[in-house]
Design an enzyme around this catalytic site. Structure first.
Site, mmCIF file in Angstrom:
data_model
loop_
_atom_site.group_PDB
_atom_site.id
_atom_site.type_symbol
_atom_site.label_atom_id
_atom_site.label_comp_id
_atom_site.label_asym_id
_atom_site.label_seq_id
_atom_site.Cartn_x
_atom_site.Cartn_y
_atom_site.Cartn_z
ATOM 1 N N SER A 89 0.847 -1.200 0.000
ATOM 2 C CA SER A 89 0.000 0.000 0.000
ATOM 3 C C SER A 89 0.875 1.240 0.000
ATOM 4 O O SER A 89 2.002 1.215 0.500
ATOM 5 C CB SER A 89 -0.891 0.011 1.245
ATOM 6 O OG SER A 89 -1.744 -1.105 1.257
HETATM 7 N N1 SAM Z 1 -0.646 -4.643 4.184
HETATM 8 C C1 SAM Z 1 0.168 -4.605 2.998
HETATM 9 C C2 SAM Z 1 1.188 -3.493 3.080
HETATM 10 O O1 SAM Z 1 1.766 -3.327 4.094
HETATM 11 O O2 SAM Z 1 1.432 -2.779 2.146
HETATM 12 C C3 SAM Z 1 -0.603 -4.452 1.742
HETATM 13 C C4 SAM Z 1 -1.545 -5.475 1.508
HETATM 14 S S1 SAM Z 1 -2.207 -5.596 -0.119
HETATM 15 C C5 SAM Z 1 -2.839 -4.025 -0.473
HETATM 16 C C6 SAM Z 1 -3.640 -6.565 0.275
HETATM 17 C C7 SAM Z 1 -3.339 -7.985 0.655
HETATM 18 O O3 SAM Z 1 -4.537 -8.607 1.054
HETATM 19 C C8 SAM Z 1 -2.784 -8.814 -0.480
HETATM 20 O O4 SAM Z 1 -1.548 -9.351 -0.114
HETATM 21 C C9 SAM Z 1 -3.828 -9.907 -0.677
HETATM 22 O O5 SAM Z 1 -3.311 -11.150 -1.075
HETATM 23 C C10 SAM Z 1 -4.453 -9.961 0.697
HETATM 24 N N2 SAM Z 1 -5.794 -10.557 0.768
HETATM 25 C C11 SAM Z 1 -6.836 -10.422 -0.089
HETATM 26 N N3 SAM Z 1 -7.886 -11.132 0.360
HETATM 27 C C12 SAM Z 1 -7.487 -11.749 1.510
HETATM 28 C C13 SAM Z 1 -8.119 -12.621 2.439
HETATM 29 N N4 SAM Z 1 -9.384 -13.036 2.302
HETATM 30 N N5 SAM Z 1 -7.411 -13.055 3.506
HETATM 31 C C14 SAM Z 1 -6.122 -12.662 3.689
HETATM 32 N N6 SAM Z 1 -5.474 -11.829 2.850
HETATM 33 C C15 SAM Z 1 -6.159 -11.369 1.776
#
Ligand code: SAM
Length: 218
Positions: free
Chosen positions: A68
């Site tokens: 992000s």
């Molecule tokens: N938190 C991260 C950072 O520090 O930048 C960014 C995360 S990214 C925007 C969103 C994450 O959510 C992705 O890695 C994606 O695989 C995960 N995600 C999506 N659906 C999910 C779910 N149901 N359970 C766990 N993770 C999930």
């Protein structure tokens, strides 16, 4: 991807400037700004892309996902009002940058990721750079009932609605921060559990996240 864990004057300077930029954009919580100033965001980038690490931009981290942008991380962190020792569930570990910010704020973090490639990398990188969290692999849209209730829950992917199951995993007085909308854009939503069955919802600014996939999501 080849990670290198060296913090040079150039990265230190860029991090300082990022904190100043976030202040100008309206982030005012000094603890959040200090945490952003501490976490070495370039550690989550291949060295080739270090110049990108302190720009206020999302960036690909593999598996079709992104780290992000720092403003979004700061914005969500501010809304959580973390107190030292708070038990926080983070849904969407990704590369673990937000996890590190939460840890710098004094939280005890339970973090869940559904992409095995990202999970495998993050469980190695975070302890290596000095951050300790509880890592889980699976569908976080259902929360993690075994460790509930949580003081705070943060969702770092865009959901079509607020999963009711997450609200039930909040302590009374606890806060959920979640982006809610369609696949193109989402509104940041905070929900405060004011009593067993009462919740206060506040709808805030517009963001663009990757989708929250899973049983209680897309
Ligand atoms: N938190 C991260 C950072 O520090 O930048 C960014 C995360 S990214 C925007 C969103 C994450 O959510 C992705 O890695 C994606 O695989 C995960 N995600 C999506 N659906 C999910 C779910 N149901 N359970 C766990 N993770 C999930």
């Amino acid at each position: 991807m080849a990670y290198k864990f060296v913090d040079n004057y150039r990265e230190k300077g860029a991090r300082k400037k990022l904190v100043e930029d976030l202040k100008k954009r309206g982030i005012s919580d000094e603890k959040v700004l200090a945490a952003i100033g501490k976490v070495k965001r370039h550690y989550f980038f291949d060295e080739t892309f270090w110049v990108q690490a302190y720009l206020d931009k999302a960036f690909p981290i593999g598996a079709g996902q992104t780290i992000s942008n720092p403003y979004t991380v700061a914005y969500q962190s501010e809304l959580l009002h973390i107190k030292k020792g708070d038990k926080v569930l983070e849904i969407g570990t990704g590369c673990g940058y937000q996890t590190c910010v939460l840890l710098e704020l004094g939280a005890k973090v339970y973090t869940i990721e559904r992409q095995v490639k990202l999970y495998d990398r993050t469980i190695q990188v975070l302890p290596h750079i000095g951050y300790k969290a509880e890592f889980f692999l699976g569908d976080g849209s259902k929360g993690i009932a075994e460790y509930a209730p949580y003081d705070k829950i943060i969702v770092t992917a865009g959901a079509p609605l607020v999963p009711q199951i997450l609200l039930r995993q909040l302590k009374i007085g606890g806060i959920l921060v979640i982006p809610v909308g369609d696949e193109k854009e989402q509104k940041m939503v905070t929900v405060i559990r004011v009593s067993e069955n009462d919740f206060d919802k506040i709808i805030l600014d517009t963001f663009r996240f990757v989708p929250l996939l899973g049983d209680q999501a897309w």
